[in-house]
Design a protein around this motif. Sequence first.
Motif, mmCIF file in Angstrom:
data_model
loop_
_atom_site.group_PDB
_atom_site.id
_atom_site.type_symbol
_atom_site.label_atom_id
_atom_site.label_comp_id
_atom_site.label_asym_id
_atom_site.label_seq_id
_atom_site.Cartn_x
_atom_site.Cartn_y
_atom_site.Cartn_z
ATOM 1 N N ASN A 55 46.854 36.656 104.446
ATOM 2 C CA ASN A 55 47.197 36.041 103.165
ATOM 3 C C ASN A 55 45.954 35.509 102.463
ATOM 4 N N VAL A 56 45.062 34.880 103.238
ATOM 5 C CA VAL A 56 43.825 34.352 102.658
ATOM 6 C C VAL A 56 42.993 35.488 102.052
ATOM 7 N N LYS A 57 42.882 36.594 102.765
ATOM 8 C CA LYS A 57 42.124 37.738 102.253
ATOM 9 C C LYS A 57 42.763 38.297 100.987
ATOM 10 N N ALA A 58 44.087 38.364 100.969
ATOM 11 C CA ALA A 58 44.791 38.875 99.790
ATOM 12 C C ALA A 58 44.581 37.958 98.595
ATOM 13 N N GLY A 59 44.626 36.652 98.826
ATOM 14 C CA GLY A 59 44.400 35.703 97.741
ATOM 15 C C GLY A 59 42.990 35.769 97.207
ATOM 16 N N ALA A 60 42.013 35.902 98.116
ATOM 17 C CA ALA A 60 40.605 35.986 97.704
ATOM 18 C C ALA A 60 40.338 37.252 96.894
ATOM 19 N N LYS A 61 41.043 38.305 97.196
ATOM 20 C CA LYS A 61 40.905 39.543 96.429
ATOM 21 C C LYS A 61 41.594 39.411 95.071
ATOM 22 N N ALA A 62 42.793 38.837 95.056
ATOM 23 C CA ALA A 62 43.576 38.754 93.822
ATOM 24 C C ALA A 62 42.935 37.848 92.779
ATOM 25 N N ILE A 63 42.275 36.782 93.216
ATOM 26 C CA ILE A 63 41.706 35.848 92.232
ATOM 27 C C ILE A 63 40.630 36.529 91.391
ATOM 28 N N LYS A 64 39.954 37.514 91.934
ATOM 29 C CA LYS A 64 38.935 38.227 91.163
ATOM 30 C C LYS A 64 39.559 38.935 89.972
ATOM 31 N N TYR A 65 40.697 39.551 90.194
ATOM 32 C CA TYR A 65 41.424 40.232 89.114
ATOM 33 C C TYR A 65 41.828 39.238 88.030
ATOM 34 N N HIS A 66 42.330 38.083 88.448
ATOM 35 C CA HIS A 66 42.788 37.089 87.484
ATOM 36 C C HIS A 66 41.627 36.480 86.703
ATOM 37 N N LEU A 67 40.513 36.223 87.360
ATOM 38 C CA LEU A 67 39.346 35.704 86.646
ATOM 39 C C LEU A 67 38.834 36.723 85.632
ATOM 40 N N ASP A 68 38.882 37.995 85.994
ATOM 41 C CA ASP A 68 38.454 39.039 85.065
ATOM 42 C C ASP A 68 39.405 39.123 83.870
ATOM 43 N N TRP A 83 38.458 38.491 79.953
ATOM 44 C CA TRP A 83 38.815 39.436 78.887
ATOM 45 C C TRP A 83 39.478 38.704 77.718
ATOM 46 N N LEU A 84 40.360 37.764 78.024
ATOM 47 C CA LEU A 84 41.012 36.976 76.972
ATOM 48 C C LEU A 84 40.004 36.095 76.233
ATOM 49 N N LEU A 85 39.158 35.425 77.005
ATOM 50 C CA LEU A 85 38.245 34.440 76.422
ATOM 51 C C LEU A 85 37.079 35.067 75.668
ATOM 52 N N GLU A 86 36.835 36.326 75.889
ATOM 53 C CA GLU A 86 35.805 37.006 75.099
ATOM 54 C C GLU A 86 36.259 37.221 73.663
ATOM 55 N N LYS A 87 37.594 37.126 73.433
ATOM 56 C CA LYS A 87 38.143 37.348 72.091
ATOM 57 C C LYS A 87 38.683 36.076 71.461
ATOM 58 N N ARG A 88 38.790 34.985 72.258
ATOM 59 C CA ARG A 88 39.432 33.766 71.789
ATOM 60 C C ARG A 88 38.631 32.553 72.252
ATOM 61 N N ARG A 89 38.778 31.436 71.563
ATOM 62 C CA ARG A 89 38.129 30.207 71.994
ATOM 63 C C ARG A 89 38.836 29.621 73.210
ATOM 64 N N TRP A 90 40.155 29.751 73.239
ATOM 65 C CA TRP A 90 40.982 29.272 74.345
ATOM 66 C C TRP A 90 41.848 30.430 74.811
ATOM 67 N N LEU A 91 42.585 30.242 75.889
ATOM 68 C CA LEU A 91 43.282 31.385 76.492
ATOM 69 C C LEU A 91 44.295 32.045 75.565
ATOM 70 N N ALA A 92 45.062 31.240 74.821
ATOM 71 C CA ALA A 92 46.125 31.800 73.990
ATOM 72 C C ALA A 92 45.729 31.961 72.533
ATOM 73 N N GLY A 93 44.540 31.526 72.165
ATOM 74 C CA GLY A 93 44.124 31.606 70.770
ATOM 75 C C GLY A 93 42.927 30.719 70.516
ATOM 76 N N ASN A 94 42.837 30.202 69.314
ATOM 77 C CA ASN A 94 41.673 29.402 68.948
ATOM 78 C C ASN A 94 41.899 27.906 69.076
ATOM 79 N N SER A 95 43.034 27.494 69.609
ATOM 80 C CA SER A 95 43.310 26.083 69.867
ATOM 81 C C SER A 95 43.738 25.906 71.317
#
Length: 221
Positions: free
Chosen positions: A128-141, A145-157
């Motif tokens: 489980n620890v290995k699976a979590g350590a692998k999955a977090i990389k996908y989520h950070l990426d 991707w979101l933050l390269e287009k926005r100031r905050w995760l859902a938009g500019n606020s």
Amino acid sequence: MNVLYHYPLSPFSRKVRLCLGEKRIEVKLVEERYWEKDAELMRRNPAGKVPILKLESKVLTESTAICEYLEDAYPQPPLMPRSADDKYEVRRLISWFDDKFYHEVTTKLVGERVFRKVMGTGYPDSSNVKAGAKAIKYHLDYMAWLLEKRRWLAGNSMTLADFAAASHLSCLDYISDVDWNRSEVVKDWYAKIKSRPAFRSILADQIPGFPVPPQYANLDF
């Protein structure tokens, strides 16, 4: 007195704490070992979960429902956008972190490394620890991707979507399971939200048996 029944490393509790802090609603924090499901907890919330917010004469449960209630009852400062499309995006991302991220990452890292010991349910499952350590990389990426287009995760606020994400990541940061060097834009986003006054009580959290790592409370990490 307003009371929040919570557990320090519950991301759902942290999300509500951030919302309360941002709206400057004072509450007494009461730590709840919710897995023991004592009679008082079950009376307050038959689902046996935290957070539980006692707000004046009301008892509120379920973190997202609590946050949206607070947004309606205490609209300043706003943590939800006004348009239907923008609200949808906030709610979509809250669900992403509280469902997908929680099951793929939080339960597999915080759950295995901390809660197994705290709850007395045995040793961490390395798979489980290995699976979590692998999955977090996908989520950070994905966040990058979101933050390269926005100031905050859902938009500019800043919105409740940022609080949902920060709540999970702060729990993981407590056990040094976030590679902040993976994405400069994600690190900058977390530094912004971590420096807000609403985050101060979270950075003061300490779990017996689990020393606070140096970067956890450091605003210049």
